[in-house]
Write a protein that holds these residues in place. Sequence first.
Motif, PDB file in Angstrom:
ATOM      1  N   VAL A 238       1.144  -1.019  -0.126  1.00 49.95           N
ATOM      2  CA  VAL A 238      -0.129   0.049   0.102  1.00 49.95           C
ATOM      3  C   VAL A 238       0.740   0.922  -0.086  1.00 49.95           C
ATOM      4  O   VAL A 238       2.000   1.211   1.231  1.00 49.95           O
ATOM      5  CB  VAL A 238      -1.034   0.183   1.444  1.00 49.95           C
ATOM      6  N   LEU A 239       0.738   1.898  -1.007  1.00 49.02           N
ATOM      7  CA  LEU A 239       1.341   3.552  -1.287  1.00 49.02           C
ATOM      8  C   LEU A 239       0.684   4.481   0.398  1.00 49.02           C
ATOM      9  O   LEU A 239      -0.233   4.035   0.596  1.00 49.02           O
ATOM     10  CB  LEU A 239       0.864   4.725  -1.953  1.00 49.02           C
ATOM     11  N   GLU A 240       2.246   4.568   0.945  1.00 49.99           N
ATOM     12  CA  GLU A 240       2.556   5.365   2.513  1.00 49.99           C
ATOM     13  C   GLU A 240       1.942   7.029   2.735  1.00 49.99           C
ATOM     14  O   GLU A 240       1.842   7.170   1.615  1.00 49.99           O
ATOM     15  CB  GLU A 240       3.572   4.932   3.141  1.00 49.99           C
ATOM     16  N   ILE A 241       1.325   6.896   3.266  1.00 50.68           N
ATOM     17  CA  ILE A 241       1.208   8.598   3.541  1.00 50.68           C
ATOM     18  C   ILE A 241       2.235   8.897   4.091  1.00 50.68           C
ATOM     19  O   ILE A 241       2.613   8.555   5.446  1.00 50.68           O
ATOM     20  CB  ILE A 241      -0.177   9.066   4.722  1.00 50.68           C
ATOM     21  N   GLU A 242       2.785  10.127   3.273  1.00 51.28           N
ATOM     22  CA  GLU A 242       4.221  10.555   4.242  1.00 51.28           C
ATOM     23  C   GLU A 242       4.404  11.796   4.627  1.00 51.28           C
ATOM     24  O   GLU A 242       3.268  13.098   3.932  1.00 51.28           O
ATOM     25  CB  GLU A 242       5.435  10.722   2.874  1.00 51.28           C
ATOM     26  N   HIS A 243       4.870  12.953   5.210  1.00 54.38           N
ATOM     27  CA  HIS A 243       5.726  13.674   5.899  1.00 54.38           C
ATOM     28  C   HIS A 243       5.798  14.023   4.986  1.00 54.38           C
ATOM     29  O   HIS A 243       7.181  13.975   5.287  1.00 54.38           O
ATOM     30  CB  HIS A 243       5.663  13.751   7.759  1.00 54.38           C
ATOM     31  N   ILE A 244       6.082  15.960   3.706  1.00 56.85           N
ATOM     32  CA  ILE A 244       6.958  15.820   3.843  1.00 56.85           C
ATOM     33  C   ILE A 244       8.034  16.632   4.267  1.00 56.85           C
ATOM     34  O   ILE A 244       9.153  16.886   4.300  1.00 56.85           O
ATOM     35  CB  ILE A 244       5.981  16.917   2.379  1.00 56.85           C
ATOM     36  N   ILE A 245       7.886  17.229   5.274  1.00 62.95           N
ATOM     37  CA  ILE A 245       8.436  18.220   6.080  1.00 62.95           C
ATOM     38  C   ILE A 245       8.556  16.968   7.448  1.00 62.95           C
ATOM     39  O   ILE A 245       7.491  16.803   7.564  1.00 62.95           O
ATOM     40  CB  ILE A 245       8.269  19.462   6.862  1.00 62.95           C
ATOM     41  N   PRO A 246       9.210  16.174   7.608  1.00 63.52           N
ATOM     42  CA  PRO A 246       9.390  14.852   8.291  1.00 63.52           C
ATOM     43  C   PRO A 246       8.768  15.338   9.712  1.00 63.52           C
ATOM     44  O   PRO A 246       9.470  16.736  10.194  1.00 63.52           O
ATOM     45  CB  PRO A 246      10.452  14.103   8.236  1.00 63.52           C
ATOM     46  N   LYS A 247       8.595  14.212  10.425  1.00 73.47           N
ATOM     47  CA  LYS A 247       8.299  15.332  11.976  1.00 73.47           C
ATOM     48  C   LYS A 247       8.836  15.570  13.200  1.00 73.47           C
ATOM     49  O   LYS A 247       9.480  15.736  13.569  1.00 73.47           O
ATOM     50  CB  LYS A 247       7.238  13.954  12.711  1.00 73.47           C
ATOM     51  N   ALA A 248      10.712  14.176  12.281  1.00 72.18           N
ATOM     52  CA  ALA A 248      11.888  15.025  13.661  1.00 72.18           C
ATOM     53  C   ALA A 248      12.143  16.026  12.933  1.00 72.18           C
ATOM     54  O   ALA A 248      13.037  16.394  13.515  1.00 72.18           O
ATOM     55  CB  ALA A 248      12.308  13.572  12.427  1.00 72.18           C
TER      56      ALA A 248
END
Length: 144
Positions: free
Chosen positions: A35-45
């Motif tokens: 499954v394609l993932e929901i990604e964070h454009i600006i990572p939470k880190a």
Amino acid sequence: MNTGWISEALRDKIRTQAGNQCGYCRSLQKYVLGVLEIEHIIPKAKGGTDEEDNLWLACRLCNGYKGIQTHAEDPVTGKRVKLFNPRTQKWSRHFAWSKDGTQILGRTACGRATVIALQLNNIVSVTVRQQWVIAGWHPPTENG
């Protein structure tokens, strides 16, 4: 507010907005194993949130290679630039397909840096794209 949890409704909305396609390599969900993932454009880190404007769809390879990167070096100019933002930038402005449809070419500093940082032309991706081209499934058409 950043709750640390992304609702199914928001996940479905992002999938629809993204056309069920990775925002980076343009792989379509119907052709990708997993499954394609929901990604964070600006990572939470790096201070990113779970808000809609910071989320997009990515395949596991692109999301994994991106990791916590937000910037990378353009191999032509040597300048450090922001990575491509699939939510706010047009893919065709920054990238193009090679003549045989198997490789992603960077057209701008942002595009070139993103191709390298996310390893968009890794051997697995190029090999799979070769088969998709033979099947008539690739390259995908621009949808935004």
